[in-house]
Design an enzyme around this catalytic site. Structure first.
Site, mmCIF file in Angstrom:
data_model
loop_
_atom_site.group_PDB
_atom_site.id
_atom_site.type_symbol
_atom_site.label_atom_id
_atom_site.label_comp_id
_atom_site.label_asym_id
_atom_site.label_seq_id
_atom_site.Cartn_x
_atom_site.Cartn_y
_atom_site.Cartn_z
ATOM 1 C CG LEU A 136 -5.708 1.587 -8.579
ATOM 2 C CD1 LEU A 136 -6.788 0.877 -9.395
ATOM 3 C CD2 LEU A 136 -5.869 3.095 -8.695
ATOM 4 C CG ASP A 137 -6.399 3.810 -1.677
ATOM 5 O OD1 ASP A 137 -5.176 3.732 -1.493
ATOM 6 O OD2 ASP A 137 -7.035 4.875 -1.624
ATOM 7 C CE LYS A 138 -9.481 -5.505 1.363
ATOM 8 N NZ LYS A 138 -9.424 -6.030 2.753
ATOM 9 N NE ARG A 236 -10.267 7.555 0.312
ATOM 10 C CZ ARG A 236 -9.610 6.635 1.031
ATOM 11 N NH1 ARG A 236 -8.591 5.975 0.496
ATOM 12 N NH2 ARG A 236 -9.967 6.380 2.282
#
Length: 324
Positions: A136-138, A236
């Site tokens: 997962l992205d930060k 996104r």
């Protein structure tokens, strides 16, 4: 480990070993690595993976000990959603990077896992990423799976590759796609102008997202997004592409763009919102559903909305009431 071949045909050795479905030989890539490193001998001699096995051949395998991780263990609290002898599900907080990388060797999920589960994590293909099956992205919060051994790691990776895991995210958007088809299907590839970004392009890798409106917040929306593929930054990119960017996403949108989507009397409140309540992209991995690769049990793992989501929704609802 010794294997005496009893066969009627002459398969390649890599396929033969894979078809045995032994726990120790948990993936085709692991088998290839054994052969390449000379740790799979046929009648006492190293062979290539194209070697055709004959009846009566004796295959001797030297299974190496798992490579110890060089990642430093750190005492960092973890929100464990699920745990068994094979896998772990963690509710990752916003702001935590999943694994160490140059310039960011500490404070990651892996550092925390090394403290809580040292010695019981898969080695995977990279000693800096023990246990890590996906990422997962930060600045994306929520459910992430961790493997406790290499066999489970390989089987979980296959589940993701074969799209046998149902992945749901919650996204707060600026604007609400009330009148659009709820399936977004495009190609996605690395941006030609910025290598850190992804873009919708013809000829890119197939990317499919299906959304459902969870909550109508007037000029904003809470969407449940199920992704059938797992492209980098997929949600996104897709939501920005259809004109309803994820709130706070400064990679695929801008504050100027988001303000232009609101009436003038809401723009000042919007600035306050992103400065005080949602200081990251409003994206949360809310649930994973899949068949356990070892036990066969059907699992549904959920992570509740984080506090910044809760506060942001409350602020938006209060803001909407103020302008009625």
């Amino acid at each position: 480990m010794k294997i005496l071949c009893d066969i009627s045909s002459r398969p390649r050795i890599d396929k033969y070993l894979s078809d045995l479905q032994l726990d120790e030989l948990y993936s085709r890539s692991f088998i290839d690595r054994l052969i390449k490193n000379g740790e799979a001998l046929v009648n006492g001699q190293p062979v290539k993976k194209s070697y055709l096995v004959e009846e009566g051949d004796e295959i001797e395998l030297s299974i190496p000990e798992p490579e110890s991780s060089k990642v430093k263990a750190e005492v960092i609290p973890l929100d464990i959603v699920y745990e068994d002898p094979y896998l772990i599900a963690v509710n990752k907080p916003v702001g935590m990077t999943v694994h160490p990388a140059p310039g960011n060797w500490n404070g990651t999920l892996v550092n925390a896992l090394m403290h809580h589960f040292s010695g019981t994590l898969s080695t995977g293909s990279d000693p800096t990423r023990p246990g890590i099956v996906h990422r997962l992205d930060k600045d994306t919060s929520g459910i992430i799976l961790v493997a406790r051994d290499d066999r489970t790691h390989s089987l979980l990776s296959r589940i993701f590759q074969e799209r046998k895991i149902e992945k749901h995210y919650l996204a707060l958007t600026v604007g609400l796609p009330r009148d659009l088809d709820n399936e977004i299907r495009t190609g996605i590839a690395r941006s030609g102008s910025d290598r850190k970004k992804m873009s919708v392009v013809e000829g890119g890798k197939d990317a499919i997202s299906i959304f459902r409106i969870e909550k109508d917040l007037e000029y904003f929306g809470l969407l449940d997004v199920c992704i059938l593929t797992g492209r980098t930054h997929q949600i996104r990119v897709h939501l920005s592409h259809i004109g309803y960017p994820v709130l706070g996403d400064r990679t695929y949108s801008t504050l100027k763009r988001e303000l232009s989507m609101l009436p003038l009397n809401l723009q000042k409140r919007m600035k306050y919102l992103v400065a005080n309540h949602m200081q990251r992209q409003a994206l949360h991995s809310s649930s994973l559903a899949f068949e356990h690769p070892i036990t066969g049990e059907r699992l549904l793992l959920k992570a509740p909305l984080p506090e910044d989501f809760v506060q942001t929704i409350a602020f938006i609802e209060k803001m909407n009431q103020a302008i009625l």
